[in-house]
Motif scaffolding. Structure first.
Motif, PDB file in Angstrom:
ATOM      1  N   CYS A   1      16.706   2.790 -37.787  1.00 14.29           N
ATOM      2  CA  CYS A   1      15.544   2.256 -36.776  1.00 14.29           C
ATOM      3  C   CYS A   1      16.154   0.984 -35.945  1.00 14.29           C
ATOM      4  O   CYS A   1      15.739   0.750 -34.598  1.00 14.29           O
ATOM      5  CB  CYS A   1      14.123   2.312 -37.275  1.00 14.29           C
ATOM      6  SG  CYS A   1      13.356   3.505 -37.951  1.00 14.29           S
ATOM      7  N   THR A   2      16.480   0.059 -36.620  1.00 12.75           N
ATOM      8  CA  THR A   2      16.710  -1.168 -35.995  1.00 12.75           C
ATOM      9  C   THR A   2      17.977  -0.959 -35.087  1.00 12.75           C
ATOM     10  O   THR A   2      18.072  -1.489 -34.171  1.00 12.75           O
ATOM     11  CB  THR A   2      17.303  -2.220 -37.248  1.00 12.75           C
ATOM     12  OG1 THR A   2      16.064  -2.484 -37.956  1.00 12.75           O
ATOM     13  CG2 THR A   2      17.563  -3.496 -36.370  1.00 12.75           C
ATOM     14  N   THR A   3      18.857  -0.193 -35.580  1.00  7.61           N
ATOM     15  CA  THR A   3      20.186  -0.212 -34.764  1.00  7.61           C
ATOM     16  C   THR A   3      19.729   0.875 -33.530  1.00  7.61           C
ATOM     17  O   THR A   3      20.182   0.429 -32.526  1.00  7.61           O
ATOM     18  CB  THR A   3      21.292   0.983 -35.501  1.00  7.61           C
ATOM     19  OG1 THR A   3      21.657   0.158 -36.645  1.00  7.61           O
ATOM     20  CG2 THR A   3      22.448   1.062 -34.672  1.00  7.61           C
ATOM     21  N   LEU A   4      18.969   2.073 -33.612  1.00  4.88           N
ATOM     22  CA  LEU A   4      18.231   2.612 -32.426  1.00  4.88           C
ATOM     23  C   LEU A   4      17.609   1.868 -31.654  1.00  4.88           C
ATOM     24  O   LEU A   4      17.836   1.822 -30.368  1.00  4.88           O
ATOM     25  CB  LEU A   4      17.721   3.695 -32.872  1.00  4.88           C
ATOM     26  CG  LEU A   4      18.419   4.752 -33.583  1.00  4.88           C
ATOM     27  CD1 LEU A   4      17.277   5.884 -33.829  1.00  4.88           C
ATOM     28  CD2 LEU A   4      19.326   5.474 -32.460  1.00  4.88           C
ATOM     29  N   HIS A   5      16.897   0.923 -32.108  1.00  7.08           N
ATOM     30  CA  HIS A   5      16.085  -0.087 -31.244  1.00  7.08           C
ATOM     31  C   HIS A   5      16.975  -1.063 -30.399  1.00  7.08           C
ATOM     32  O   HIS A   5      16.994  -1.213 -29.319  1.00  7.08           O
ATOM     33  CB  HIS A   5      15.126  -0.921 -32.064  1.00  7.08           C
ATOM     34  CG  HIS A   5      14.349  -1.874 -31.237  1.00  7.08           C
ATOM     35  ND1 HIS A   5      14.658  -3.114 -30.859  1.00  7.08           N
ATOM     36  CD2 HIS A   5      13.235  -1.798 -31.023  1.00  7.08           C
ATOM     37  CE1 HIS A   5      13.666  -3.509 -29.942  1.00  7.08           C
ATOM     38  NE2 HIS A   5      12.568  -2.889 -30.453  1.00  7.08           N
ATOM     39  N   PHE A   6      18.289  -1.552 -30.968  1.00  8.27           N
ATOM     40  CA  PHE A   6      19.151  -2.175 -30.447  1.00  8.27           C
ATOM     41  C   PHE A   6      19.888  -1.409 -29.235  1.00  8.27           C
ATOM     42  O   PHE A   6      20.062  -1.973 -28.241  1.00  8.27           O
ATOM     43  CB  PHE A   6      20.143  -2.882 -31.336  1.00  8.27           C
ATOM     44  CG  PHE A   6      21.283  -3.535 -30.992  1.00  8.27           C
ATOM     45  CD1 PHE A   6      20.871  -4.947 -30.336  1.00  8.27           C
ATOM     46  CD2 PHE A   6      22.686  -3.056 -30.939  1.00  8.27           C
ATOM     47  CE1 PHE A   6      22.355  -5.621 -29.985  1.00  8.27           C
ATOM     48  CE2 PHE A   6      23.676  -3.699 -30.590  1.00  8.27           C
ATOM     49  CZ  PHE A   6      23.504  -5.331 -29.906  1.00  8.27           C
ATOM     50  N   LEU A   7      20.367  -0.356 -29.636  1.00  4.34           N
ATOM     51  CA  LEU A   7      20.898   0.740 -28.572  1.00  4.34           C
ATOM     52  C   LEU A   7      20.186   0.846 -27.412  1.00  4.34           C
ATOM     53  O   LEU A   7      20.679   1.109 -26.119  1.00  4.34           O
ATOM     54  CB  LEU A   7      21.559   1.781 -29.367  1.00  4.34           C
ATOM     55  CG  LEU A   7      22.762   1.510 -30.338  1.00  4.34           C
ATOM     56  CD1 LEU A   7      23.066   3.017 -30.993  1.00  4.34           C
ATOM     57  CD2 LEU A   7      23.697   1.022 -29.840  1.00  4.34           C
ATOM     58  N   TYR A   8      18.872   1.400 -27.700  1.00  2.67           N
ATOM     59  CA  TYR A   8      18.114   1.904 -26.677  1.00  2.67           C
ATOM     60  C   TYR A   8      17.095   1.007 -25.949  1.00  2.67           C
ATOM     61  O   TYR A   8      16.615   1.342 -24.755  1.00  2.67           O
ATOM     62  CB  TYR A   8      17.410   3.278 -27.076  1.00  2.67           C
ATOM     63  CG  TYR A   8      18.198   4.369 -27.290  1.00  2.67           C
ATOM     64  CD1 TYR A   8      18.325   5.384 -26.356  1.00  2.67           C
ATOM     65  CD2 TYR A   8      18.885   4.765 -28.355  1.00  2.67           C
ATOM     66  CE1 TYR A   8      19.042   6.289 -26.334  1.00  2.67           C
ATOM     67  CE2 TYR A   8      19.863   5.777 -28.617  1.00  2.67           C
ATOM     68  CZ  TYR A   8      19.972   6.560 -27.425  1.00  2.67           C
ATOM     69  OH  TYR A   8      20.842   7.433 -27.440  1.00  2.67           O
ATOM     70  N   PHE A   9      16.683   0.074 -26.669  1.00  2.30           N
ATOM     71  CA  PHE A   9      15.324  -0.665 -26.059  1.00  2.30           C
ATOM     72  C   PHE A   9      15.642  -2.264 -25.854  1.00  2.30           C
ATOM     73  O   PHE A   9      14.934  -2.949 -25.785  1.00  2.30           O
ATOM     74  CB  PHE A   9      14.228  -0.535 -27.042  1.00  2.30           C
ATOM     75  CG  PHE A   9      13.849   0.948 -27.263  1.00  2.30           C
ATOM     76  CD1 PHE A   9      13.475   1.813 -26.414  1.00  2.30           C
ATOM     77  CD2 PHE A   9      13.671   1.362 -28.388  1.00  2.30           C
ATOM     78  CE1 PHE A   9      13.323   3.029 -26.671  1.00  2.30           C
ATOM     79  CE2 PHE A   9      13.485   2.832 -28.815  1.00  2.30           C
ATOM     80  CZ  PHE A   9      13.155   3.506 -27.780  1.00  2.30           C
ATOM     81  N   THR A  10      16.998  -2.484 -25.785  1.00  3.60           N
ATOM     82  CA  THR A  10      17.455  -3.734 -25.431  1.00  3.60           C
ATOM     83  C   THR A  10      17.557  -4.158 -23.982  1.00  3.60           C
ATOM     84  O   THR A  10      18.677  -3.632 -23.295  1.00  3.60           O
ATOM     85  CB  THR A  10      18.780  -4.216 -26.270  1.00  3.60           C
ATOM     86  OG1 THR A  10      18.615  -3.860 -27.659  1.00  3.60           O
ATOM     87  CG2 THR A  10      19.120  -5.841 -26.153  1.00  3.60           C
ATOM     88  N   ARG A  11      16.490  -4.628 -23.309  1.00  2.00           N
ATOM     89  CA  ARG A  11      17.010  -5.008 -22.002  1.00  2.00           C
ATOM     90  C   ARG A  11      17.510  -5.960 -21.556  1.00  2.00           C
ATOM     91  O   ARG A  11      18.253  -5.982 -20.559  1.00  2.00           O
ATOM     92  CB  ARG A  11      15.378  -4.846 -21.138  1.00  2.00           C
ATOM     93  CG  ARG A  11      14.514  -3.785 -21.772  1.00  2.00           C
ATOM     94  CD  ARG A  11      15.126  -2.363 -21.268  1.00  2.00           C
ATOM     95  NE  ARG A  11      14.343  -1.516 -21.856  1.00  2.00           N
ATOM     96  CZ  ARG A  11      14.551   0.009 -21.611  1.00  2.00           C
ATOM     97  NH1 ARG A  11      15.932   0.270 -20.982  1.00  2.00           N
ATOM     98  NH2 ARG A  11      13.902   0.994 -22.115  1.00  2.00           N
ATOM     99  N   THR A  12      17.421  -6.986 -22.403  1.00  2.00           N
ATOM    100  CA  THR A  12      18.246  -8.065 -22.184  1.00  2.00           C
ATOM    101  C   THR A  12      18.635  -8.763 -23.552  1.00  2.00           C
ATOM    102  O   THR A  12      17.865  -8.447 -24.507  1.00  2.00           O
ATOM    103  CB  THR A  12      17.534  -9.662 -21.616  1.00  2.00           C
ATOM    104  OG1 THR A  12      16.234  -9.547 -22.396  1.00  2.00           O
ATOM    105  CG2 THR A  12      16.914  -9.219 -19.968  1.00  2.00           C
ATOM    106  N   VAL A  13      19.771  -9.056 -23.598  1.00  2.00           N
ATOM    107  CA  VAL A  13      20.465  -9.627 -25.012  1.00  2.00           C
ATOM    108  C   VAL A  13      20.039 -11.138 -25.432  1.00  2.00           C
ATOM    109  O   VAL A  13      20.916 -12.019 -24.755  1.00  2.00           O
ATOM    110  CB  VAL A  13      21.883  -9.149 -25.146  1.00  2.00           C
ATOM    111  CG1 VAL A  13      22.509  -9.407 -26.568  1.00  2.00           C
ATOM    112  CG2 VAL A  13      22.085  -7.760 -25.021  1.00  2.00           C
ATOM    113  N   PRO A  14      19.378 -11.156 -26.421  1.00  2.49           N
ATOM    114  CA  PRO A  14      19.303 -12.722 -26.815  1.00  2.49           C
ATOM    115  C   PRO A  14      20.672 -13.073 -27.261  1.00  2.49           C
ATOM    116  O   PRO A  14      21.283 -12.302 -27.950  1.00  2.49           O
ATOM    117  CB  PRO A  14      18.243 -12.626 -27.882  1.00  2.49           C
ATOM    118  CG  PRO A  14      17.598 -11.349 -27.724  1.00  2.49           C
ATOM    119  CD  PRO A  14      18.428 -10.441 -27.067  1.00  2.49           C
ATOM    120  N   PRO A  15      20.723 -14.366 -27.258  1.00  2.00           N
ATOM    121  CA  PRO A  15      22.362 -14.911 -27.888  1.00  2.00           C
ATOM    122  C   PRO A  15      22.247 -14.546 -29.431  1.00  2.00           C
ATOM    123  O   PRO A  15      23.607 -14.504 -29.798  1.00  2.00           O
ATOM    124  CB  PRO A  15      22.086 -16.399 -27.576  1.00  2.00           C
ATOM    125  CG  PRO A  15      21.000 -16.437 -26.694  1.00  2.00           C
ATOM    126  CD  PRO A  15      19.913 -15.513 -26.821  1.00  2.00           C
TER     127      PRO A  15
END
Length: 989
Positions: A391-405
């Motif tokens: 779930c965390t990986t899918l959230h990263f792949l699909y719902f990351t609009r801006t990448v925090p550092p």
């Protein structure tokens, strides 16, 4: 005898195959409990961080009755009321209410790993219970049957027990007081304990009037004798009014002891004396032993969580019930977890109100289909921890609009390991007290690295024995291996589900193999025999030589042995010489990284983010035939993880796990990488490999290194890479480390949209040549392009928008941009659905532009009026000298008017056909090339009609000329057009 050796019968020595059968069987669908909402509170401790929301999801709590063990037991309810009456008399009920509130706030605290993903991963959620199987000591110790994953999925389990029923009477009718809840790493022990505590805090566990949780890790650090009453008030000060009545009333108390493997318990009377006084100071381990003996507070109930290797610490006569946590052994539980976790309203972020919900549903559907195929991911998701990782990986792949550092894929995997292994030692009885993660990095990491180097993902029993058992030399090493096999092995390796490979093992999640291989290399565990011997000699000589040299210097003043100190001084040179040699290891790591990052055989694979997506959601389409040769294994994440592990944040987390990577080592590796990685990146990389390289720079999190690497990239070709919001954010972040101008940025066919352009805006400003063809960019996107071209820092000189549905409204935005822009010289609007109206709008603003040199308006359904109108404006333009008008609906009269234009007289040339009067146009090849490149995206019937007209025009012009040289040129062009028509007819283009 250590606990590891006592538990050998649980996992027989030398038989790795039996580990296949020790995974839990399939269970029926489980209940989902809705609970009343709790208020997030203050920061938590390591114990409470360990009790995470890995095995459950949350929705707002509601008033749903808890189906607990006390329901249907009138005597217990009566006793409970009597106890509460007594508490009211001694003014202790308020203290327990404060205790409940304090625990609720404490256990509601969200760890950093959850908070970074927003409200969708909140703790106030529906909890999906893992399967719990009632067991016995005999079942724990007997060898496991040799079953594969497929057999376990079909196997029914007859001894399922609910969490609320753990303290029900046993088969003989005896009341259960002590429960041992055991499970391997990642099965959700801590999550279940958290659920039990939170249920009690919200009145959903009426069986107990007081719950007191303890962390055995916390107790293990205390060496000072302390009484039980003092221990309770030290940890929970609100209970100081309740503690005096413990043992003197019929108060129903539950003690929770989480992580019993951290304590070295000795139940022998010679090892731990009897103690029944809760006020007597004794070591914390003695308190635990006497509580379990029922010699101290015999009426109290106790639940203990532990790993399988430590179950034998407690003699069977003191245990009323053994219960094994089997994780999500039913795929229905996995689907339920994913559906609830990924369907939360805020999962897609703030911008995903409409389309985001559809994307969430689509993700859940694709993941569900992949689980139904009994893919390897279904085997991995036996462990609730891996469901969290998915779930965390899918959230990263699909719902990351801006990448925090701080948010990287490597960071997700490192945090995942911290959630499961923080503070864990492999065997607390071993004097070395080795970190569990350090042991995994040395052993499993070695297996993972050998697999990466040999392009292998399936491992036989011989491979495992070669990796784990070949260097066993001492009893201590053998004990550590047994503990690892019983507690940790199944967390990383699982039986393969592919037909014909049932007796081999694969890594639970494919990317975990590459992560552990990268960790193995970066930690410097990959050494030759000479390097290992050299390091040991260096350490020994370094420790001994100084002391010996001092002694000999004193003796030499009395005896004529002055040459001995000289010899030892020479001997002291060896450690310094070896330290120089060890610096060569850093170069080797950098070389390995560069070689793996730029492997030519991986040049035309999908980029790594798409590979991860496919590994989780599967590949849509027909199933591969069993006899069909499999694709070659690719390990493109391996070098990316190597770079990510070297980032400061990940090194800090790994330090907590016992895997230390020094700052100097990271600095030297980065220095060596400048010679290898940056030099190799200057070679032309295919788009997918270039995306991987940019992702590597993002994962590396070294701004200075990234800036130097990006400066060397003058041309960035990402054509045909599906630019998701995450990839756009990565490109913007990496390219944003420097302000240099980019000569060319190719984003052709990248699935861009308005939000993508907005994310990439700072990068697009600095590009001289910008390719945006085939992206479905409509009027809204043209509005962003207008803002880009009107920006005072815009340097775009060539802009290609071919094959985008710009339309009339988009033409209005572009016309505004043309009027105010001062950098654009070439603009291609080929096949952009402008029509006469759109071209008229552009023509009206064209006079305000001062530097445009070339304008392509081909294939836009223009008629004579619009074509002649734009040409009239072009005649008066100071710099515009070329207008493309081919494949438009221009009549013969219009063509003659456009043919009459002369560069020397009118200042503009209109490219309409392949002929220029009685000669072939100088631009015939470029026009045919444009047609050839765009045929897959154009209406073929319309193209065929235009090519037929072009052929007629060529034949007519050839007949009108008497020049043999020109006739030859006409014949050559005619043959090219006929060839293209023939391919169109046979659909070979």
């Amino acid at each position: 005898m250590s606990q590891a050796m006592q538990c050998q019968s649980c996992l027989p020595w030398g038989s790795w195959a039996r580990l296949r059968g020790s995974l839990p069987g399939s269970m029926g669908a489980r209940r989902v409990f809705l609970r009343a909402a709790s208020v997030p509170g203050a920061a938590g401790s390591s114990f409470h961080r360990k009790i995470l929301h890995v095995g459950g999801i949350s929705l707002p709590r509601s008033c749903v009755r808890y189906q607990g063990g006390s329901q249907g037991h009138p005597a217990q309810c009566s006793s409970s009321r009597h106890g509460l009456d007594h508490l009211r008399n001694v003014a202790s009920s308020d203290a327990i209410k404060k205790h409940q509130k304090s625990l609720s706030v404490w256990f509601s605290n969200q760890p950093n790993e959850e908070r970074q993903f927003g409200p969708s991963f909140s703790l106030d959620a529906v909890h999906v219970d893992p399967v719990i199987r009632e067991s016995s000591l005999e079942q724990i110790l007997k060898p496991s049957p040799d079953l594969t994953i497929q057999h376990q999925l079909q196997q029914s389990c007859r001894q399922v027990i609910g969490l609320q029923n753990l303290f029900d009477v046993d088969a003989c009718g005896r009341q259960v007081k002590n429960v041992v809840l055991y499970g391997t790493v990642g099965t959700g022990k801590s999550t279940l304990i958290k659920k039990m505590v939170m249920d009690w805090c919200h009145g959903l566990l009426p069986r107990f009037e007081l719950v007191i949780p303890f962390s055995c890790e916390d107790l293990s650090h205390s060496r000072v004798p302390i009484s039980l009453r003092r221990l309770i008030t030290k940890k929970y000060q609100h209970l100081r009014d309740v503690v005096p009545i413990l043992g003197t009333s019929n108060l129903k108390v539950l003690f929770i002891l989480n992580g019993l493997e951290r304590l070295n318990l000795d139940f022998r009377l010679a090892g731990t004396e009897l103690c029944c006084d809760p006020s007597e100071p004794v070591p914390p381990s003695a308190i635990v032993v006497n509580l379990l003996r029922k010699y101290l507070l015999p009426e109290a109930s106790i639940i203990v969580t532990t790993r399988p290797s430590a179950v034998r610490q407690i003699p069977g006569k003191y245990v009323g019930r053994y219960a094994e946590i089997c994780g999500f052994s039913d795929t229905n539980l996995q689907k339920l977890y994913f559906q609830m976790r990924l369907s939360q309203p805020g999962c897609g972020g703030e911008d995903s109100v409409g389309s985001g919900l559809g994307e969430q549903d689509n993700l859940v559907e694709m993941l569900s289909r992949n689980l139904e195929r009994q893919n390897q991911i279904a085997a991995a998701c036996f462990l609730p921890s891996y469901c969290w990782l998915v779930c965390t990986t899918l959230h990263f792949l699909y719902f990351t609009r801006t990448v925090p550092p701080s948010q990287t894929l490597t960071g997700i995997y490192t945090s995942f390991l911290r959630l499961n292994f923080s503070g864990e030692v492999l065997d607390s009885t071993d004097p070395a007290n080795i970190s569990m993660m350090k042991y995994v990095a040395k052993t499993v990491g070695k297996l993972a690295h050998e697999g990466v180097m040999s392009r292998k993902t399936c491992f036989s029993e011989e491979d495992l024995q070669q990796c784990f058992e070949v260097e066993m030399k001492t009893e201590s090493e053998l004990n550590l291996l047994e503990v690892f096999r019983s507690d940790v092995f199944r967390f990383f390796l699982t039986p393969c589900v592919q037909p014909g490979k049932e007796h081999t093992f694969v890594f639970t999640i494919p990317a975990m193999q590459e992560y552990l291989a990268a960790l193995y290399v970066v930690l410097g565990e990959k050494k030759t025999l000479a390097q290992k011997v050299g390091k040991e000699l260096s350490e020994i000589i370094g420790r001994v030589s100084e002391d010996v040299a001092v002694v000999l210097s004193i003796i030499s003043k009395v005896l004529p042995l002055r040459f001995l100190p000289v010899l030892f001084n020479l001997l002291k040179i060896f450690p310094r010489y070896f330290s120089r040699l060890s610096g060569k290891d850093r170069d080797a790591i950098a070389r390995t990284m560069a070689e793996e990052l730029f492997k030519e055989e991986d040049y035309y694979n999908d980029d790594v983010l798409d590979q991860i997506n496919s590994s989780i959601l599967g590949v849509e389409g027909p199933m591969r035939h069993p006899d069909e040769a499999p694709d070659d294994e690719v390990f493109e994440l391996f070098p990316i993880f190597m770079g990510g592990i070297l980032s400061r944040r990940n090194r800090a987390i790994l330090e907590q796990l016992g895997c230390s990577i020094k700052n100097l080592a990271a600095f030297e590796i980065a220095k060596a990488m400048k010679k290898t990685v940056i030099r190799n990146s200057r070679k032309g990389l295919p788009p997918s490999e270039l995306m991987d390289y940019l992702f590597f720079l993002h994962e590396f999190q070294n701004e200075r290194f990234t800036a130097e690497a990006v400066r060397s990239l003058r041309t960035v070709n990402l054509s045909s890479v599906k630019m998701t919001p995450l990839k756009c954010s990565v490109v913007a972040s990496v390219m944003g480390t420097t302000c240099h101008e980019v000569e060319e940025l190719n984003l052709t066919s990248c699935n861009l949209d308005t939000s993508s352009l907005r994310t990439l805006f700072p990068v697009l400003l600095r590009c001289r040549v910008l390719h945006l063809q085939l992206n479905g960019l409509g009027p809204d996107a043209c509005k962003e392009i207008r803002d880009l071209l009107l920006h005072d820092k815009c340097v775009v000189s060539i802009l290609r928008l071919t094959n985008n549905p710009v339309g009339v409204q988009g033409a209005r935005y572009l016309a505004e941009a043309l009027a105010g822009n001062r950098s654009l010289t070439h603009l291609s609007l080929l096949h952009t659905a402008l029509g006469d109206q759109g071209v008229e709008v552009i023509a009206q603003h064209l006079a305000e532009n001062l530097q445009l040199q070339e304008l392509n308006l081909g294939y836009n359904s223009l008629t004579d009026a619009a074509a002649l109108r734009v040409v009239e404006v072009a005649k008066k333009h100071a710099t515009l000298d070329k207008v493309h008008l081919y494949f438009n609906d221009i009549s013969e009269e219009g063509k003659r008017a456009l043919h009459s234009l002369r560069m020397d007289r009118d200042g503009v040339r209109a490219l309409v056909f392949l002929t220029a009067g009685t000669d072939v146009s100088d631009y015939w090849s470029s026009i045919l090339n444009v047609v050839h490149r765009n045929l897959p995206f154009w209406d073929r019937e319309r193209v065929r009609q235009h090519l037929a007209l072009i052929l007629q025009d060529l034949e007519s012009s050839r007949r009108q000329t008497a020049n043999p040289w020109r006739k030859a040129k006409f014949l050559r062009v005619e043959s090219e057009v006929k060839k293209m028509l023939g391919k169109l007819q046979h659909e070979t283009l």
